[in-house]
Motif scaffolding. Structure first.
Motif, short mmCIF file in Angstrom:
data_model
loop_
_atom_site.label_atom_id
_atom_site.label_comp_id
_atom_site.label_asym_id
_atom_site.label_seq_id
_atom_site.Cartn_x
_atom_site.Cartn_y
_atom_site.Cartn_z
N ARG A 160 75.19 84.64 39.17
CA ARG A 160 75.10 83.32 39.78
C ARG A 160 75.67 83.35 41.20
O ARG A 160 76.63 84.06 41.47
N LYS A 161 75.09 82.59 42.08
CA LYS A 161 75.60 82.47 43.44
C LYS A 161 76.99 81.84 43.39
O LYS A 161 77.27 81.01 42.54
N CYS A 162 77.83 82.24 44.33
CA CYS A 162 79.21 81.75 44.35
C CYS A 162 79.59 81.29 45.76
O CYS A 162 79.35 82.01 46.73
N ILE A 163 80.18 80.11 45.83
CA ILE A 163 80.79 79.63 47.07
C ILE A 163 82.29 79.71 46.85
O ILE A 163 82.82 79.14 45.89
N LEU A 164 82.97 80.42 47.72
CA LEU A 164 84.42 80.51 47.68
C LEU A 164 84.98 79.55 48.72
O LEU A 164 84.64 79.64 49.91
N ILE A 165 85.80 78.62 48.26
CA ILE A 165 86.35 77.59 49.14
C ILE A 165 87.85 77.85 49.31
O ILE A 165 88.59 77.92 48.32
N ALA A 166 88.27 78.00 50.56
CA ALA A 166 89.69 78.18 50.88
C ALA A 166 90.19 76.89 51.52
O ALA A 166 89.85 76.57 52.66
N ASP A 167 90.98 76.14 50.74
CA ASP A 167 91.50 74.85 51.20
C ASP A 167 92.78 74.55 50.44
O ASP A 167 92.81 74.66 49.21
N ASP A 168 93.82 74.16 51.15
CA ASP A 168 95.11 73.91 50.51
C ASP A 168 95.23 72.52 49.90
O ASP A 168 96.15 72.26 49.13
N LEU B 119 79.03 82.85 50.03
CA LEU B 119 79.38 82.01 51.17
C LEU B 119 80.84 81.61 51.04
O LEU B 119 81.31 81.34 49.93
N ILE B 120 81.54 81.54 52.17
CA ILE B 120 82.92 81.07 52.20
C ILE B 120 82.99 79.79 53.02
O ILE B 120 82.48 79.74 54.14
N LEU B 121 83.59 78.75 52.44
CA LEU B 121 83.93 77.53 53.19
C LEU B 121 85.41 77.63 53.46
O LEU B 121 86.23 77.70 52.53
N LEU B 122 85.80 77.63 54.73
CA LEU B 122 87.16 77.94 55.14
C LEU B 122 87.79 76.82 55.94
O LEU B 122 87.28 76.44 56.99
N ASP B 123 88.90 76.30 55.41
CA ASP B 123 89.70 75.31 56.14
C ASP B 123 90.54 76.06 57.17
O ASP B 123 90.90 77.22 56.96
#
Length: 152
Positions: free
Chosen positions: A11-19, A70-74
């Motif tokens: 499965r596709k994965c989005i990794l989200i980095a957010d505190d 994909l990475i979503l990065l704060d």
């Protein structure tokens, strides 16, 4: 779906980095509202992000912590902020091709310019209401998983 090294579909994965725990939950729900066929994984800071990507500590088991598409990065996080994490990823030969979208509240021209200089793929301002967040999640999913071709 993505084919992994074993020839199996994963499965596709989005990794989200957010505190911010509230932001993480709202982003997850926004993707669910779009019926996005994607696993959402989270880390709380840039240090955890790099541990995840390098399979260190608790992130060793890929079944529980799949490689992100994909990475979503704060930007503003403790321990190692988004700028530092972005620099480390883009300087790493094994990681530098990972698509990264900055998702932040910062509208600073200095931040925007620096992130593009470091190699970010997109810089986006966090939506301020849930309706806009749902629209954002749909657009991100459609663009990154249905429009562009991502590396395996």
């Amino acid at each position: 779906m993505i084919i992994n090294g074993n020839g199996q579909q994963s499965r596709k994965c989005i990794l989200i980095a957010d505190d911010d725990a509230d932001d993480r939950e709202l982003i997850k729900v926004a993707f669910e509202e779009n019926a996005a066929d994607v696993q959402i994984s989270f880390v709380e800071n840039g240090e955890e992000l790099l541990h995840y990507l390098h399979r260190q500590g608790k992130y060793q088991e890929e079944a529980h912590y799949p490689a992100p598409s994909l990475i979503l990065l704060d930007l503003n996080m403790p321990k190692k902020d988004g700028r530092e994490a972005l620099r480390a990823i883009k300087e790493d030969q094994a990681l530098k091709s990972l698509p990264i979208v900055i998702l932040t509240t910062s509208t600073s021209n200095k931040d925007i310019a620096k992130c593009y200089e470091l190699g970010v793929n997109s810089y986006m301002i966090k939506p301020t209401n849930f309706t806009d967040l749902i629209q954002f999640a749909g657009m991100i999913y459609s663009y990154w998983f249905n429009t562009v071709q991502l590396p395996l």
